[in-house]
Design a protein around this motif. Structure first.
Motif: not given
Length: 292
Positions: A71-79
């Protein structure tokens, strides 16, 4: 002639079993499947997640969905997928404990009001009216001002908000049971109010309380998401669907899917619990038992 009629007219068929009727209820089955998915997601997160939900890698920030990050990653690179799985824990924990607080305390007050009547009933109902003046978010704000933000304060706030609802529903349902003939028979046998309440009144209103608890569970999930969105609920680094929405609002044009995934998770969880509650209400209604 009467004997012929008696043999010609068959007796009414007994109501089918609970699970047999449940399988015929689309509302119950869809709600049950969605609710089980929520529970499975939370349980699975304790033993497995696609990636470390607490790991920050700025080199991977805002990555689009791919084979590695589904599902991609957020602004901090978290899955995102891992965050959603772990975030289900907070929703279930807050819902279970907050609804449990409201169910236990509210039911006790409602049964007491119905059994004692008089000034006791009036006093409890006026306290319930006073409790309705403090919704969950307002109560959380007050608790946060005194004790600071956190999941515990969110649980307490939502639990306090549930108490008046359960107290009123319990009192109204119990009052209807107290007027039944078998209650009069129990009183004639010398049973006290406490024994009658526990042996006869409570079992007869249990189905109503179960349905109401299911509906309040959905409301508790919404309240937890709203409090986390405002920064009053689950605190970092613990993932929360509401805080994921809050973090995604500044990136709506750059990465709109960051808000879509937790929003869909909240919507499906609330929808599933509401459908489950509606299905249980129909299944517990004796007037509908023979129709299914």
């Amino acid at each position: 002639m009467s004997a012929v009629l008696e043999t010609a007219v068959p007796p009414p068929a007994p109501a089918p079993g609970f699970w047999r009727r449940a399988r015929r209820s689309p509302s119950f089955m869809i709600g049950l499947v969605l609710t089980l998915l929520l529970v499975v997601a939370a349980g699975l997160s304790y033993v497995w997640t696609p990636h470390d939900p607490y790991g920050i890698d700025m080199d991977l920030k805002l990555r689009a969905p791919d084979g590695t990050h589904w599902l991609g990653t957020d602004a901090f690179g978290r899955d995102i997928a891992s965050l959603l799985l772990v975030g289900a824990r907070a929703s279930i924990a807050v819902g279970l404990i907050a609804v449990g607080i409201g169910l236990v305390i509210g039911t006790a007050f409602g049964l007491l009001a119905s059994a004692r009547r008089g000034w006791v009933e009036e006093g409890i109902m006026r306290l319930a009216d006073f409790g309705f003046a403090f919704p969950a978010i307002l109560s959380a704000i007050m608790l946060t001002a005194v004790f600071g933000p956190g999941m515990v304060n969110a649980i307490i706030a939502i639990g306090i908000y549930n108490i008046p609802t359960f107290a009123r529903i319990t009192r109204a349902s119990a009052n209807a049971v107290w007027g039944r003939e078998f209650i009069l028979a129990a009183r004639a046998c010398g049973k006290g109010r406490f024994a009658i309440t526990m042996e006869h009144v409570l079992p007869n209103i249990l189905s109503i309380l179960i349905v109401q608890a299911t509906v309040r569970f959905a409301i508790a999930i919404l309240a937890e998401a709203a409090l986390s969105y405002l920064g009053l609920g689950t605190q970092p680094p613990q993932p929360s669907w509401g805080r994921m929405l809050s973090e995604a609002q500044t990136l709506l044009f750059q990465a709109p899917m960051l808000a879509v995934f937790p929003g869909v998770a909240i919507a499906l969880a609330v929808l599933g619990l509401n459908l489950l509650g509606d299905g249980l209400r129909d299944l517990f209604d004796p007037r509908l038992a023979r129709k299914r």
